[in-house]
Enzyme design. Structure first.
Site, mmCIF file in Angstrom:
data_model
loop_
_atom_site.group_PDB
_atom_site.id
_atom_site.type_symbol
_atom_site.label_atom_id
_atom_site.label_comp_id
_atom_site.label_asym_id
_atom_site.label_seq_id
_atom_site.Cartn_x
_atom_site.Cartn_y
_atom_site.Cartn_z
ATOM 1 C CE LYS A 1 -4.003 -2.048 0.152
ATOM 2 N NZ LYS A 1 -4.975 -1.847 -1.000
ATOM 3 C CD GLU B 1 -10.236 3.537 0.883
ATOM 4 O OE1 GLU B 1 -9.354 2.951 0.474
ATOM 5 O OE2 GLU B 1 -10.192 4.780 0.356
ATOM 6 C CB SER C 1 -0.174 -8.267 -1.193
ATOM 7 O OG SER C 1 -1.138 -8.832 -0.461
#
Length: 398
Positions: free
Chosen positions: A96, A118, A382
């Site tokens: 991210k 969010e 991830s």
């Protein structure tokens, strides 16, 4: 590789459309802000100075390039080579941060000083809070109450970084509710606020912008496979909630017709409505959060509740480019259930000494179930599993 991979920068798709999917279904008051964002992003991504700033932070701060690991014991179990793209080793513990750093640099360039975001699993919120601390920007993160309960450690980290974490909805509220609230905040304060969407969802230009910033994963992985394995993978596997880590790694292989692309959704507790997060496998076309894609909805078009043991995969929609990749047959998508993800979590931990996020565990589980072919499998790992330990403890593998 000594430095981060390059971004795969393409022109924005006309009208933000990926085949019949995508677009921008928003109130008229939001259209100017989206047009401003698209123009600023196109300009920035063509500016060597902006790219130099981005690559500098990716290398010197975030820790790119992330390693490509040949998982030998896992490969023995799979009966073919398995390579892991280690986004779990990026600063903050997940992919991210690539998107957060890029969007915050863009926001500063646009003169925005307040950031809203969010988060579901907390990793996007944590990445945004981290980047805001680094770049001295105000940060508000919206998070569903159920996800706050499941991801209490990430909530504490965000608070430590100076972000304000705003609880959203009733005790069962998750990522959909947090996204809706973040959009409401942004629309109200659009003059000085930038909304950092964490995945390839939402109205255009967000799916294109987030995909571009996450394409660093794929460009790195492709070069590393050629260098370390001497060939491209036969299959690329990644988990899909909104779909940013998957589209980020898929982006570099879209033109390689011999490379299969496999996305893995949350099968949750089963195929019953409200028991899963498999938008592509069990959803129907519709509009959610400003974009047309596959969503989980009832016959009247009302969005259904979702479930996944993984807080990052319980979103009732999916990025429009993924919908188009499925429609055109370029990528395939499967759903694996909570039990299969937990089993893969334990297996990777014990075979390779790597504790994966539950999102990534879905991808690992799918890789181990591939029976067609013997060529190498590339898995996008991830994120790391620190955030999921409380959820997994007590759930022994089958």
């Amino acid at each position: 590789m000594n430095g981060p991979g390059r971004l795969i920068v393409t022109a924005p798709p006309p009208q933000g459309r990926y085949g019949e999917f995508g677009g921008s279904f928003v109130p008229e008051t939001v259209v100017p802000a989206l047009q401003e964002l698209e123009a600023a992003a196109v300009e920035a991504l063509g500016d060597p100075r902006f790219l130099a700033d981005f690559y500098g932070l990716e290398a010197g701060y975030a820790g790119r390039p992330t390693p490509l690991h040949h998982a030998r014991r896992l490969s023995e179990r799979a009966g073919r080579p398995v390579w892991l793209k280690r986004e779990d080793l990026l600063h903050t513990g997940a992919h991210k941060l690539n998107n957060a750093l890029g969007q915050l640099l863009l926001a500063k360039r646009m003169g925005k000083r307040r950031i809203v975001a969010e988060t579901g699993a907390g990793q996007h919120g944590l990445a945004t809070a981290t980047a805001c601390a680094l770049l001295s920007m105000e940060c508000v993160v919206y998070m569903g109450r159920e996800d706050m309960r499941r991801q209490a450690v990430n909530v504490a980290k965000m608070n430590l970084l100076g972000a304000r974490v705003e609880p959203v909805g009733d005790p069962a509220a998750t990522l959909k509710d947090a996204t809706s609230e973040a959009i409401r905040d942004w629309v109200t304060n659009v003059r000085d606020t930038h909304y950092v969407i964490g995945s390839v969802v939402g109205p255009h230009p967000y799916p294109w912008l987030v995909r571009t910033l996450q394409s660093v994963i794929g460009s790195e992985a492709r070069a590393q496979m050629l260098e370390l394995a001497g060939r491209l993978p036969e299959v690329v596997v990644a988990s899909v909630g909104g779909g940013s880590n998957a589209i980020g790694i898929f982006a570099a292989f879209l033109e390689d017709s011999d490379v299969k692309l496999l996305g893995v959704e949350a099968g949750g507790r089963g195929p019953e409505p409200g028991a899963h997060g498999a938008s592509l496998g069990l959803g129907t076309p519709g509009v959610l959060h400003g974009s047309r894609s596959y969503i989980l909805q009832d016959p009247d078009g009302q969005v259904l509740p979702t479930h996944s043991i993984s807080a990052g995969l319980d979103y009732p929609g999916v990025g429009p480019e993924h919908a188009n990749l499925m429609a055109t047959g370029r990528a395939s998508y499967v759903a694996l259930d909570d039990r299969q993800a937990v089993d893969a979590f334990h297996l990777l931990t014990r075979l390779e000494g790597i504790i994966p996020a539950l999102e990534s565990s879905h991808a690992v589980a799918a890789a181990l179930r591939l029976t067609d072919g013997k060529g190498p499998i590339l898995v996008c790992l991830s994120g790391r599993g620190d955030k999921d330990l409380e959820t997994v403890l007590g759930r022994e593998p089958a």
